[in-house]
Design a protein around this motif. Structure first.
Motif, PDB file in Angstrom:
ATOM      1  N   UNK A  19      53.327  87.285  28.990  1.00  0.00           N
ATOM      2  CA  UNK A  19      54.048  86.792  27.813  1.00  0.00           C
ATOM      3  C   UNK A  19      53.221  85.842  26.951  1.00  0.00           C
ATOM      4  N   UNK A  20      52.188  85.226  27.503  1.00  0.00           N
ATOM      5  CA  UNK A  20      51.353  84.341  26.688  1.00  0.00           C
ATOM      6  C   UNK A  20      50.325  85.107  25.863  1.00  0.00           C
ATOM      7  N   UNK A  21      50.000  86.341  26.277  1.00  0.00           N
ATOM      8  CA  UNK A  21      48.961  87.116  25.600  1.00  0.00           C
ATOM      9  C   UNK A  21      49.505  88.298  24.815  1.00  0.00           C
ATOM     10  N   UNK A  22      50.718  88.736  25.141  1.00  0.00           N
ATOM     11  CA  UNK A  22      51.307  89.908  24.499  1.00  0.00           C
ATOM     12  C   UNK A  22      52.696  89.556  23.979  1.00  0.00           C
ATOM     13  N   UNK A  23      53.081  90.192  22.898  1.00  0.00           N
ATOM     14  CA  UNK A  23      54.447  90.042  22.381  1.00  0.00           C
ATOM     15  C   UNK A  23      55.104  91.415  22.324  1.00  0.00           C
TER      16      UNK A  23
END
Length: 453
Positions: free
Chosen positions: A405-409
């Motif tokens: 979740x920190x690298x992809x949306x």
């Protein structure tokens, strides 16, 4: 000649004769999008009838999370970006030569040298072959709360599909779907329903479980559609207990060659308490040709059935440890999960199980994409599989797409069909080929800090 029999040479093996079966429901006229004559359309109503409008198979309605599917919505072509990938005519028969002995690591070899085919043409052939069957349930693409339709050429979205497609040998020989007519499971038509679902949504990454027709069906067809594939069978597949089986079932992972290049592959046999189990996983590190960024993708299928919760938890812990090692490989000082992750699978576990908690609290920073369909963004769908066996009716959430979740949306997700759409006999059925629903979402890389300055 019946349109269902006018298949290309490439699909000679897939051609079917009329099977009698149930009386087919006539396709309804789409409301939102006009369809060519003869086009099968996803129906929004229940399995026993049609109510309301729909869209044709080359498009889907988009709606905000929580909105009614009967309201006004934008129409977005599914896989519209693939128009540049259409290649000529269907050319080569799957029966033209005997299949080579499968290699233990097929991804190390170049994909089978087959002529590339037009996905629109193949989709039309699937639709023609399925004219006697009811249309698949119509499903909308839904924007999670707070997201918006975006199109950035420098960072286009990545479409991911997760699906337990139901092993043919298990569907016909072991699973005991007492409300599903055996004729509905006939491979000569069921494979068209599976391919139709894939071709409708045109994923960039496709993760499948219970694949027992990889080498004779999915590998050559997907290779001809521009995908690279790899397959890993279960060591002791239950399919082998069924007479006239097609070999062991296992996991398969496909990615679009025009979008990604392969950096590494790991074939994992999952362990529990230091002992090898019958469950496997494929993990591939890909490089995006558009952004240059890396993405690690995993597909797995954990141990089934009640009573095996501790084993599933141990298998999940083993997989997470392997993923932590793979995503930080080559950099001893890298943080866990320094390469963004997408993990797809049939976990055979409800959200209340320990293996689910392991994934949601992992240092890898994973979130379950389908929670975003809920109003609070924290609740999984009510079901991803719904079936009736001799032991009773089972309605469960077992399938997941996990992402960093920190690298992809997550930009949008394919919604879950209603009980009415699924129908009283549940799954599988004449209008849906598996006892599990496909999951699909569009994800994109979050902008790196230096790009925001």
């Amino acid at each position: 000649m019946n349109p269902a029999r006018r298949c290309s040479a490439f699909l000679g093996q897939l051609c079917v004769s009329s099977l009698g079966g149930p009386a087919g429901r006539k396709p309804f006229s789409p409301v939102a999008v006009s369809a060519p004559a003869g086009t099968r359309c996803c129906h929004p109503g229940g399995a026993g009838g049609v109510s309301g409008g729909g869209v044709n198979r080359t498009g889907a309605q988009l709606k905000p999370s929580g909105a009614s599917s009967t309201g006004t919505a934008q129409v977005c072509p599914m896989g519209g970006s693939s128009s540049s990938r259409l290649f000529g005519t269907l050319a080569q028969s799957l029966n033209s030569a005997p299949l080579a002995q499968p290699d233990l690591y097929p991804e190390e070899n170049p994909d089978q040298d087959l002529a590339e085919i037009d996905p629109d043409q193949l989709l039309r052939e699937c639709e023609e072959a399925l004219q006697s069957r009811p249309a698949r349930p119509h499903r909308d693409l839904v924007f999670p709360s707070g997201s918006a339709l975006r199109r950035y050429k420098h960072n286009p979205s990545i479409r991911v599909m997760q699906w337990n497609i139901l092993a043919q040998a298990l569907g016909e020989g072991k699973d005991g779907f007492i409300r599903c007519p055996l004729d509905a499971l006939n491979w000569q038509e069921r494979k068209y329903l599976i391919l139709e679902e894939i071709l409708t949504y045109r994923p960039d990454i496709l993760c499948l479980q219970e694949v027992d027709h990889y080498y004779d069906t999915f590998q050559p067809i997907m290779a001809s559609l521009g995908y690279h594939g790899t397959f890993l069978a279960k060591p002791w597949s239950p399919c082998l207990d069924v007479e006239q089986n097609n070999g062991p079932d296992g996991c398969a992972l496909f990615y679009r060659r025009s979008r990604f290049s392969l950096q590494s592959t790991a074939h994992l046999r999952l362990s529990a308490m230091m002992l090898p189990t019958n469950q496997v996983a494929i993990v591939q590190t890909l490089s995006c040709r558009v952004t240059g960024r890396r993405l690690c993708v995993a597909v797995t299928h954990l141990k089934a059935r009640s009573g095996w919760e501790r084993l599933r938890s141990a298998q999940g812990a083993d997989l997470l440890q392997s993923l932590r090692s793979i995503t930080s490989r080559g950099d001893s000082e890298a943080e866990p999960g320094s390469v963004p992750l997408v993990v797809c699978g049939d976990f055979n576990a409800e959200p209340s199980e320990d293996v689910y908690r392991r994934f949601s609290s992992s240092p890898l920073g994973l979130n379950s994409a389908y929670k975003l369909l809920s109003s609070d963004g924290q609740t999984e769908p009510a079901y991803t599989t719904w079936k009736i066996r001799p032991s009773g009716e089972s309605c469960s959430t077992l399938d997941y797409i996990w992402y960093s979740h920190d690298a992809l949306s997550v930009e949008c997700l394919l919604d879950i069909p209603t009980e009415e759409q699924i129908g009283p006999d549940r799954l599988p059925s004449y209008h849906y080929p598996s006892d599990h629903l496909s999951l699909l979402c569009d994800v994109s890389f979050r902008e790196e800090p230096h790009m925001l300055m």
